[in-house]
Design a protein around this motif. Structure first.
Motif, PDB file in Angstrom:
ATOM      1  N   PHE A   4      42.944   2.122  50.551  1.00 23.03           N
ATOM      2  CA  PHE A   4      43.423   1.455  51.526  1.00 23.03           C
ATOM      3  C   PHE A   4      44.254   2.205  52.348  1.00 23.03           C
ATOM      4  CE2 PHE A   4      46.992   1.352  48.580  1.00 23.03           C
ATOM      5  CZ  PHE A   4      48.039   1.504  49.161  1.00 23.03           C
ATOM      6  N   GLN A   6      47.965   2.009  54.683  1.00 22.59           N
ATOM      7  CA  GLN A   6      49.349   1.371  54.923  1.00 22.59           C
ATOM      8  C   GLN A   6      49.373   0.801  56.273  1.00 22.59           C
ATOM      9  OE1 GLN A   6      52.134   4.714  53.764  1.00 22.59           O
ATOM     10  NE2 GLN A   6      53.231   3.132  53.079  1.00 22.59           N
ATOM     11  N   GLN A  31      45.054  -5.981  50.326  1.00 21.19           N
ATOM     12  CA  GLN A  31      45.494  -4.791  50.355  1.00 21.19           C
ATOM     13  C   GLN A  31      44.743  -4.337  51.997  1.00 21.19           C
ATOM     14  OE1 GLN A  31      46.807  -1.735  47.305  1.00 21.19           O
ATOM     15  NE2 GLN A  31      44.870  -2.420  46.669  1.00 21.19           N
ATOM     16  N   CYS A  80      44.739 -12.113  46.341  1.00 13.38           N
ATOM     17  CA  CYS A  80      45.606 -11.341  46.168  1.00 13.38           C
ATOM     18  C   CYS A  80      46.303 -11.577  44.816  1.00 13.38           C
ATOM     19  CB  CYS A  80      46.611 -11.534  47.118  1.00 13.38           C
ATOM     20  SG  CYS A  80      48.076 -10.321  47.393  1.00 13.38           S
ATOM     21  N   TYR A  84      50.952  -9.121  41.993  1.00 12.67           N
ATOM     22  CA  TYR A  84      51.275  -8.098  42.968  1.00 12.67           C
ATOM     23  C   TYR A  84      52.392  -8.331  43.604  1.00 12.67           C
ATOM     24  CZ  TYR A  84      46.720  -5.650  42.656  1.00 12.67           C
ATOM     25  OH  TYR A  84      45.438  -5.145  42.219  1.00 12.67           O
ATOM     26  N   LEU A  86      53.391  -7.332  47.036  1.00  8.22           N
ATOM     27  CA  LEU A  86      52.554  -6.883  47.997  1.00  8.22           C
ATOM     28  C   LEU A  86      53.312  -5.743  48.754  1.00  8.22           C
ATOM     29  CD1 LEU A  86      50.085  -7.291  49.560  1.00  8.22           C
ATOM     30  CD2 LEU A  86      51.158  -9.047  51.100  1.00  8.22           C
ATOM     31  N   MET A  89      52.827  -2.782  46.504  1.00 10.90           N
ATOM     32  CA  MET A  89      51.528  -2.372  46.502  1.00 10.90           C
ATOM     33  C   MET A  89      50.867  -1.656  47.722  1.00 10.90           C
ATOM     34  SD  MET A  89      48.321  -5.376  46.112  1.00 10.90           S
ATOM     35  CE  MET A  89      48.641  -5.764  47.899  1.00 10.90           C
ATOM     36  N   ARG A  90      51.667  -1.775  48.836  1.00  7.77           N
ATOM     37  CA  ARG A  90      51.099  -1.171  50.166  1.00  7.77           C
ATOM     38  C   ARG A  90      51.699   0.011  50.263  1.00  7.77           C
ATOM     39  NH1 ARG A  90      50.973  -6.269  54.254  1.00  7.77           N
ATOM     40  NH2 ARG A  90      48.843  -7.038  53.909  1.00  7.77           N
TER      41      ARG A  90
END
Length: 231
Positions: A4, A6, A31, A80, A84, A86, A89-90
């Motif tokens: 993924f 950012q 993501q 999602c 998570y 988020l 996660m990113r």
């Protein structure tokens, strides 16, 4: 492998005309939302990842079929997991840091000396920086070196394992250390060493194995070496 992107990574590339990421295993859940939005904003730019697909993914109402064009996805439909976080996660994974039981200092602008001397270690630290060029494990409590023990530290030039309690060394313990120049094994408990233990260490210049319990060395032990040996 990148799965993924950012958020914001492409935003400052105003003049970007070509982006080829077709071979990346991009997984399409929430993501990937930023990348979908970015591609949508570049629909008129034919060179910006026009045929990039998902290697897999999940929607809120089921699995996402492979080879789905990412630019055609609806971010609101992407699954999602509630577990998570988020924002976390990113984030890209952190670079390995110096183990708490060791100290690290710069050797050059992009390499590190890692000193783990006299810390009562029973195992080789596994999660240190990959750019370590000198690793000092002197005066610890290591009793064995297992296969591929130093995989994390492939740039090592100097390895000090002296003054431990090492009795056995797997013949593949030093696999991959093609840059190794100095190996210190003195003052351990070695009674034997396998003929293939130093295979592939062609850059090795100095080996110190004095003050062990070795009675003989295999005939092929030093077949790849061009340096000095102190027993």
């Amino acid at each position: 492998m990148i799965s993924f992107f950012q958020p914001g990574i492409f935003d400052k590339l105003k003049k970007l005309k070509t982006l080829s990421v077709e071979k990346l295993p991009l997984y399409c859940d929430c993501q990937i939302s930023y990348f979908i939005s970015y591609l949508d904003s570049k629909r008129r730019s034919e060179g910006i990842a026009p045929h990039t697909t998902c290697s897999g993914g999940r929607l809120k109402d089921g699995d996402l079929s492979m080879h789905e064009l990412i630019r055609d996805l609806d971010p609101s439909r992407l699954y999602c997991p509630t577990s998570y976080d988020l924002p976390e996660m990113r984030k890209c994974p952190d670079e390995p840091t110096c183990p708490a039981e060791c100290s690290c200092k710069a050797a050059t602008s992009d390499t590190i000396h890692m000193n783990c001397r006299d810390k009562r270690l029973q195992k080789v630290p596994k999660h240190g920086p990959e750019n370590v060029v000198n690793l000092i494990l002197e005066d610890n409590e290591l009793t064995e070196l297992r296969a591929r023990e130093f995989t994390q530290y492939r740039r090592i030039q100097g390895l000090d394992l002296s003054k431990n309690k090492i009795e056995t060394i797997d013949e593949k313990a030093f696999d991959g250390l093609v840059n190794l120049q100095k190996l210190y094994l003195y003052e351990n408990q070695l009674t034997s060493i396998g003929p293939g233990t130093l295979n592939g260490l062609r850059g090795l210049q100095t080996i110190m194995m004095n003050s062990n319990k070795l009675k003989c060395l295999p005939a092929d032990l030093l077949s790849d070496q061009r340096g000095s040996l102190i027993m």
